[in-house]
Design an enzyme around this catalytic site. Structure first.
Site, PDB file in Angstrom:
ATOM      1  N   ASN A 284       0.806  -1.228   0.000  1.00  0.00           N
ATOM      2  CA  ASN A 284       0.000   0.000   0.000  1.00  0.00           C
ATOM      3  C   ASN A 284       0.837   1.275   0.000  1.00  0.00           C
ATOM      4  O   ASN A 284       0.362   2.321  -0.438  1.00  0.00           O
ATOM      5  CB  ASN A 284      -0.923  -0.015   1.219  1.00  0.00           C
ATOM      6  CG  ASN A 284      -1.522   1.350   1.483  1.00  0.00           C
ATOM      7  OD1 ASN A 284      -2.392   1.804   0.755  1.00  0.00           O
ATOM      8  ND2 ASN A 284      -1.005   2.043   2.511  1.00  0.00           N
ATOM      9  N   LEU A 293       5.837  17.287 -16.456  1.00  0.00           N
ATOM     10  CA  LEU A 293       7.134  16.693 -16.764  1.00  0.00           C
ATOM     11  C   LEU A 293       8.189  17.758 -17.039  1.00  0.00           C
ATOM     12  O   LEU A 293       9.353  17.598 -16.647  1.00  0.00           O
ATOM     13  CB  LEU A 293       7.030  15.749 -17.966  1.00  0.00           C
ATOM     14  CG  LEU A 293       8.299  14.914 -18.177  1.00  0.00           C
ATOM     15  CD1 LEU A 293       8.400  13.797 -17.151  1.00  0.00           C
ATOM     16  CD2 LEU A 293       8.368  14.349 -19.591  1.00  0.00           C
ATOM     17  N   TYR A 349       3.794   9.410 -11.122  1.00  0.00           N
ATOM     18  CA  TYR A 349       2.840   8.603 -10.350  1.00  0.00           C
ATOM     19  C   TYR A 349       2.084   7.634 -11.267  1.00  0.00           C
ATOM     20  O   TYR A 349       1.957   6.437 -10.960  1.00  0.00           O
ATOM     21  CB  TYR A 349       1.870   9.550  -9.647  1.00  0.00           C
ATOM     22  CG  TYR A 349       0.893   8.904  -8.709  1.00  0.00           C
ATOM     23  CD1 TYR A 349       1.300   8.427  -7.470  1.00  0.00           C
ATOM     24  CD2 TYR A 349      -0.454   8.785  -9.046  1.00  0.00           C
ATOM     25  CE1 TYR A 349       0.394   7.847  -6.597  1.00  0.00           C
ATOM     26  CE2 TYR A 349      -1.366   8.206  -8.181  1.00  0.00           C
ATOM     27  CZ  TYR A 349      -0.947   7.743  -6.962  1.00  0.00           C
ATOM     28  OH  TYR A 349      -1.845   7.169  -6.097  1.00  0.00           O
TER      29      TYR A 349
END
Lengths: 443, 443
Positions: A284, A293, A349
């Site tokens: 988790n 970016l 992410y």
């Protein structure tokens, strides 16, 4: 974490305004409380394919009031159709014939479940086409039902019929409150272990990383409630919160930076020496370092990939290599809608969370040979301290842009993890299940 | 069909307001005009995996100004990275290293293309995980780029490197104006036919169903422009519009109700006797009969499934069974975002369009053995008479909720169909490519 709009919408004047203005109308979702019946109203089962007997057996085991003949004006807590007998596009009419007359009778927070065959398991193209078509039906129904009801497609491979009970129990119950519009696949397995459905994880050891708060703490709590001894892991800086969670769930705390070189070895050692191995590993722990970016630093890229993806791979290798993960084990990842759909300012992410999907899909067949499964949850908008910090307008958009018109709770993710962790979920392998209230966002 | 907002936003005061209020800012998309260069600015190619040589060869063939060394402050029409050399999650840093310094230099309507390996073709789980992670990166970049730029992932199986040219040409050019955030897969094939890139379909016969207007008419026009003789098919009631389209594209008109019992036989006969067979079959005919399931009539269900799915299956069987579809043939379906994500009031339509996806996936391996490919487009919000009839608020939401902040045009769908139809696209099989400007909606 407060959803003030939902509270307002449930007051007298709120209800009036919501109706008059056509505003989103989030209903309080039915969530699991120990002792509750699985479904609060009768379940109508139709179809008559190869999974029907197993569905009836599972519902009997769960003491669900089951009907096979629809009655006009009856109220149903769930509508379940075994559509495995549909073998071509004309046969899809069975979806209409079963659901059209009774769909209005579904209670609030009801369940619509279609059982199908995975298209790649079908005998010919006609059958595969029709079985794939069912997915479009189910996703549309998830969006039409409203009032907290969910719709799911469970595809059951030939030879996996006897392995459906844990999945049916999960999907029918309040444990799947915020799961909708999903396709779950159940693959053939040997005998399914008998479990005590009130404490299915009794005698098992679970590791939860990032357990000191938010979704991780909720996962530790639910696994503890289900009977597991939970080893709660987090970085040393979270030590105090971590101890509190470990105490609350009657587990133990382990302070460790999972990205450190020595971490996989130390963890394997700890689990072997103190717990004689581990049954359930929940990856988790995760971080965000949002930036487009063009403006992202090397450190922002590296740290997100290291925590969210590389550390999980290294832990898996250590736990599998030294046989610390026991037979019948469960590896559970946490992906994200951002990993499915991509997101502005989250290239790092989203890359890491798409990687989690790749990890699940590529390891599933490898681990199956060791009687271990790997699956992942992909949370959507979940009410946590993290989402509470999102600016109001974006937060409201994230909360409302799903079939439930509300955010989910950490417990909704945790219950989904507990379903994967259940010893009876042995046929559930290689799945990525969104916990997003059927968010509009996707790929 | 008018996008008045886009026109206003491109005026002086409009630009000011858009900037000050942070409103959607749709730029006029670069679309293909005969004689245009493929890309209007230099293309930077990086990476150095197993596909790099083929990429350079394709760009040379297309007379593209190609660079291999990034220059600061340079402007690029496209950034292409061969990421097939990434074999684990740490290697993903190559994405950051290549794109971070140059992404600001991408021109308006630029192209970001990553070449990868299909995860199921990777040697081990680490590589499969990393290759799957790339998808999250590309989808995020599609959302970050703005100003009409697109981002795609092209996964190239080992042995398919020489088959990338038609796909690179399509994705770099203005033909893919409204295609973004897609994953295209190229599978191994034998020799790729040489084509005249200005008239790749010369000497071929194409059938387009539902050709009398909208997207179907645009497909007929683009296939005709590319050199094909187009047999334009529609129901007799559309006879006049159909003749006009057929005349415009120098093709022929065929009035036929494809749902009629005798239709497949008659069509096969017509194509064999008049045209000595057919090379390209575009199943574009489709209808909607929107109603929530509870209010939907049997006829509304049946007619949508019959036209959108069953008729296509029957036509395929007839054309394949009698060898009317020639070797090297192309079958092209039209799915929909509704078939991917489901939609309120469209359970019948979404079922049929999800079925098209099932048809493509299940027939692809079967047809590959006959040197035939099958693929589908899945349009998002396309400006047609149909979408012009949508109420203002919903129409504006549909138009803006994508990375281009605007609706697409029928020609955008048609150009995608023409790419599938290209004889050089022989490695493109079993793909479902969205033409949706990377709509937020998905599954």
């Amino acid at each position: 974490m407060a959803d003030r709009y939902q509270r307002f919408a449930s007051t007298g004047p709120g209800r009036l305004l919501v109706r008059r203005l056509g505003l989103p109308n989030p209903v309080p979702l039915r969530r699991h409380r120990p002792g509750d019946p699985l479904v609060p109203a009768p379940v109508l089962v139709g179809g008559g394919g190869r999974v029907t007997d197993a569905v009836h057996a599972a519902l009997r085991s769960a003491r669900v009031d089951t009907r096979s003949t629809p009655e006009s004006d009856a109220r149903y807590g769930a509508l379940v159709l075994d559509a495995t007998s549909i073998v071509d596009s004309r046969g899809l009419r069975a979806l209409y014939d079963f659901f059209h007359p009774v769909v209005r009778g579904l209670t609030s927070c009801g369940r619509l479940i279609v059982i199908g065959t995975p298209p790649d398991q079908c005998d010919d193209s006609r059958e595969a086409t029709a079985q794939r078509a069912v997915e479009g039906f189910v996703r549309s129904m998830g969006k039409e039902l409203r009032r907290g009801s969910t719709a799911q497609l469970v595809t059951v491979s030939v030879g996996a019929e006897h392995a459906v009970e844990s999945t049916l129990r999960f999907l029918l119950s309040g444990r799947s409150a915020y799961v909708s519009g999903q396709v779950v696949r159940i693959d053939p397995v040997g005998a399914v272990p008998e479990v005590d459905w009130d404490r299915p994880l009794a005698g098992r050891t679970a590791l939860v990383t990032g357990a000191s708060r938010g979704i991780g703490a909720a996962i530790a709590e639910v696994l503890g409630r289900d009977g597991a001894h939970v080893v709660c892991l987090d970085v040393p800086a979270q030590g105090q919160d971590l101890s509190a969670v470990a105490n609350r769930v009657g587990g133990s705390a382990l302070q460790l930076d999972i990205t450190a070189d020595h971490a996989p070895g130390r963890l394997a050692e700890h689990l072997r020496d103190r717990h004689d191995g581990v049954d359930i590993v929940v990856h988790n722990a995760g971080i965000t370092r949002d930036r487009t970016l063009a403006k992202m630093t090397e450190a922002q890229w590296d740290s997100v990939l290291a925590v969210n993806l590389t550390a999980q791979e290294r832990l898996n290798d250590a736990l599998l290599g030294a046989d610390v993960l026991r037979r019948g084990g469960r590896v559970i990842g946490v992906s994200s809608i951002a990993g499915i759909a991509g997101n502005v300012g989250q290239a790092n992410y989203a890359t890491s969370k798409a990687g989690v999907i790749g990890m699940v899909r590529s390891l599933a067949p490898v681990l199956a040979a060791r009687d271990v499964t790997i699956n992942a949850v992909a949370p959507g908008f979940i009410e946590t301290r993290m989402t509470a910090a999102i600016p109001l307008f974006l937060r409201e958009a994230g909360r409302r842009m799903n079939s439930m018109s509300q955010g989910g709770l950490p417990v909704d993710v945790a219950e989904t993890v507990a379903w994967f962790a259940n010893p009876a979920s042995t046929g559930v392998n290689g799945n990525v299940v969104r916990v997003c209230g059927q968010s509009l966002l996707g790929a």
